[in-house]
Scaffold this motif. Structure first.
Motif, PDB file in Angstrom:
ATOM      1  N   LYS A  31       1.372  -1.318   0.301  1.00  0.00           N
ATOM      2  CA  LYS A  31      -0.072  -0.140   0.125  1.00  0.00           C
ATOM      3  C   LYS A  31       0.929   1.264   0.458  1.00  0.00           C
ATOM      4  CE  LYS A  31      -3.442   2.317   2.500  1.00  0.00           C
ATOM      5  NZ  LYS A  31      -4.904   1.983   2.976  1.00  0.00           N
ATOM      6  N   GLU A  81       1.019   5.758   9.210  1.00  0.00           N
ATOM      7  CA  GLU A  81       0.656   5.105  10.468  1.00  0.00           C
ATOM      8  C   GLU A  81      -0.546   4.550  10.547  1.00  0.00           C
ATOM      9  OE1 GLU A  81       2.502   6.689  13.781  1.00  0.00           O
ATOM     10  OE2 GLU A  81       4.764   6.532  13.002  1.00  0.00           O
ATOM     11  N   GLN A  82      -1.444   5.453  10.884  1.00  0.00           N
ATOM     12  CA  GLN A  82      -3.023   5.146  10.101  1.00  0.00           C
ATOM     13  C   GLN A  82      -3.522   4.783   9.100  1.00  0.00           C
ATOM     14  OE1 GLN A  82      -4.069   8.984   9.947  1.00  0.00           O
ATOM     15  NE2 GLN A  82      -3.635  10.200  12.612  1.00  0.00           N
ATOM     16  N   GLU A  83      -3.044   4.475   7.976  1.00  0.00           N
ATOM     17  CA  GLU A  83      -3.245   4.353   6.553  1.00  0.00           C
ATOM     18  C   GLU A  83      -2.695   2.376   6.477  1.00  0.00           C
ATOM     19  OE1 GLU A  83      -6.147   4.916   5.027  1.00  0.00           O
ATOM     20  OE2 GLU A  83      -6.627   7.512   5.865  1.00  0.00           O
ATOM     21  N   ASN A  84      -1.848   2.359   7.729  1.00  0.00           N
ATOM     22  CA  ASN A  84      -0.895   1.034   7.385  1.00  0.00           C
ATOM     23  C   ASN A  84      -0.643   1.035   6.083  1.00  0.00           C
ATOM     24  OD1 ASN A  84      -1.269  -0.186   9.751  1.00  0.00           O
ATOM     25  ND2 ASN A  84      -4.051  -0.480   8.873  1.00  0.00           N
ATOM     26  N   CYS A  85       0.294   2.500   5.739  1.00  0.00           N
ATOM     27  CA  CYS A  85       1.122   2.487   4.220  1.00  0.00           C
ATOM     28  C   CYS A  85       2.426   2.117   4.588  1.00  0.00           C
ATOM     29  CB  CYS A  85       1.359   3.799   3.863  1.00  0.00           C
ATOM     30  SG  CYS A  85      -0.247   4.315   3.435  1.00  0.00           S
ATOM     31  N   ASP A  86       3.025   0.865   4.268  1.00  0.00           N
ATOM     32  CA  ASP A  86       4.555  -0.066   3.134  1.00  0.00           C
ATOM     33  C   ASP A  86       5.362   1.055   2.735  1.00  0.00           C
ATOM     34  OD1 ASP A  86       3.714  -1.010   1.454  1.00  0.00           O
ATOM     35  OD2 ASP A  86       3.668  -2.637   2.164  1.00  0.00           O
ATOM     36  N   LYS A 107       9.939   6.542   8.574  1.00  0.00           N
ATOM     37  CA  LYS A 107       9.381   4.895   8.778  1.00  0.00           C
ATOM     38  C   LYS A 107      10.376   4.040   7.854  1.00  0.00           C
ATOM     39  CE  LYS A 107       5.782   4.444   9.464  1.00  0.00           C
ATOM     40  NZ  LYS A 107       4.771   4.132  11.346  1.00  0.00           N
TER      41      LYS A 107
END
Length: 365
Positions: A31, A81-86, A107
């Protein structure tokens, strides 16, 4: 100290490449946080969304607030962090790239850089330039690695305002002269070592390309045409300048640009426009032969880069203003000290005033 050369993992330049961004992105994570301006999203958002169809990767758009500041970086770290993006994709201009790179650093994720303009050499670098929320230069954030991928869609870049690509020429114009100064002073580069022969060759190729193709490219861009000259200048502005400045070193031109950020009346000028004037100022500090200086000033005039303080937005030139710029340029943590001789605020002030005078002279004013 060792010689060091660093570069992005992959550089892609060509027509219609943004249509493949989803395909490229799928190789870096599940994501993506896509950082883009509101205008950019309106222009190419649908194209980006379509590229993610049938890909094993999703995305979350977030609109850039306009400044690469600590507050904006922290805000986007929280969004990740809120959207779980990597991983992060930065699409747009220089401050978006720098912000995306900084967010990815904090991150510890991959970062993909997709310029829609060719206005700076920021895309390829392991560096973010941090400003205050008001746009005043604050510090350089040196990153442990370069972007994983840099993608230049020339169809999109050709549609951008010509002034932006010209500003990129101004930024790239400094590359060889700053690298040469660092080589002469044996200074360390942004890559964390001494310059390699490869970096110097890239910096020189950057300069030669601009001088040979810059005016042709500008004329073609004004006609909305993507010619071979345009392709070469996009590469010079982005890849050659990016690798050349980072692994060759920064010196006077960019420090003088940073000095001009203390004048609010210059904030509307693009980075590369201020760097071009800083390049002329650096060359005056070096006291290069008049014939060589004339070539650079004439080139700037022909492509439309500023050669006077008035063109930079300084309507009323005072000793106090120019000394403030010179003092900021000589800050202890800036790169003016990479010049191969001692530089003082008084010398920089004189060089700025001389650059302004030469600019008026060559403009016939």
């Amino acid at each position: 100290m060792a010689k060091v050369l660093i570069s992005p993992g992959k550089y892609i330049q060509g027509s219609g490449e943004m249509k493949k961004i989803g395909e490229y992105a799928a190789g870096y994570g599940k994501k993506a946080l896509i950082l883009i301006s509101s205008g950019g999203k309106k222009r190419i958002g649908a194209e980006i969304e379509a590229s993610f169809q049938n890909q094993d990767c999703t995305y979350q758009f977030d609109l850039f607030n306009g400044e690469c500041s600590k507050n904006e970086i922290n805000r986007l770290v929280a969004v990740m962090e809120q959207e779980n993006c990597d991983f992060v994709i930065g699409i747009g201009g220089g401050k978006i790239f720098d912000t995306a790179k900084a967010v990815a650093y904090y991150k510890n994720t991959p970062v993909l850089i997709c310029p829609t303009i060719a206005s700076t050499d920021a895309p390829c670098s392991a560096l973010s330039v941090i400003y205050t929320d008001e746009g005043v230069f604050e510090e350089y954030l040196f990153l442990p690695s370069n972007p994983n991928l840099v993608l230049m869609d020339t169809d999109i870049i050709v549609k951008s305002p010509v002034r932006l690509t010209v500003a990129g020429i101004g930024d790239a114009l400094a590359t060889y002269f700053e690298a040469r100064a660092c080589q002469r002073s044996d200074a360390a580069t942004c890559a964390g070592g001494k310059a390699t022969g490869a970096a110097m060759a890239l910096a020189k190729l950057c300069f030669d390309t601009l001088m040979e193709e810059g005016v042709k490219a500008k004329i073609a861009l004004e006609a909305g045409a993507c010619t071979e000259s345009v392709e070469k200048v996009i590469e010079a502005n982005t890849l050659l300048s990016g690798l050349g400045f980072e692994s060759g070193g920064l010196a006077g031109a960019h420090a003088i640009h940073n000095g001009f950020t203390v004048l609010e009346e210059c904030h509307h000028m693009y980075h590369g426009e201020k760097v071009a004037f800083g390049t002329i100022t650096q060359l005056i500090l070096e006291n290069i032969p008049m014939e060589e200086l004339a070539d650079i000033i004439d080139f700037c005039i022909e492509v439309g880069l500023p050669v006077t303080l008035k063109q930079l937005g300084v309507q009323e030139v005072t000793d106090e203003k120019i000394m403030a710029v010179a003092t900021a340029a000589c800050a202890e943590n800036d790169t003016l000290h990479n010049m191969p001789f001692e530089v003082t605020p008084e010398k920089v002030k004189s060089a700025i005033l001389a650059a302004d005078a030469y600019g008026h002279y060559f403009l016939g004013e």
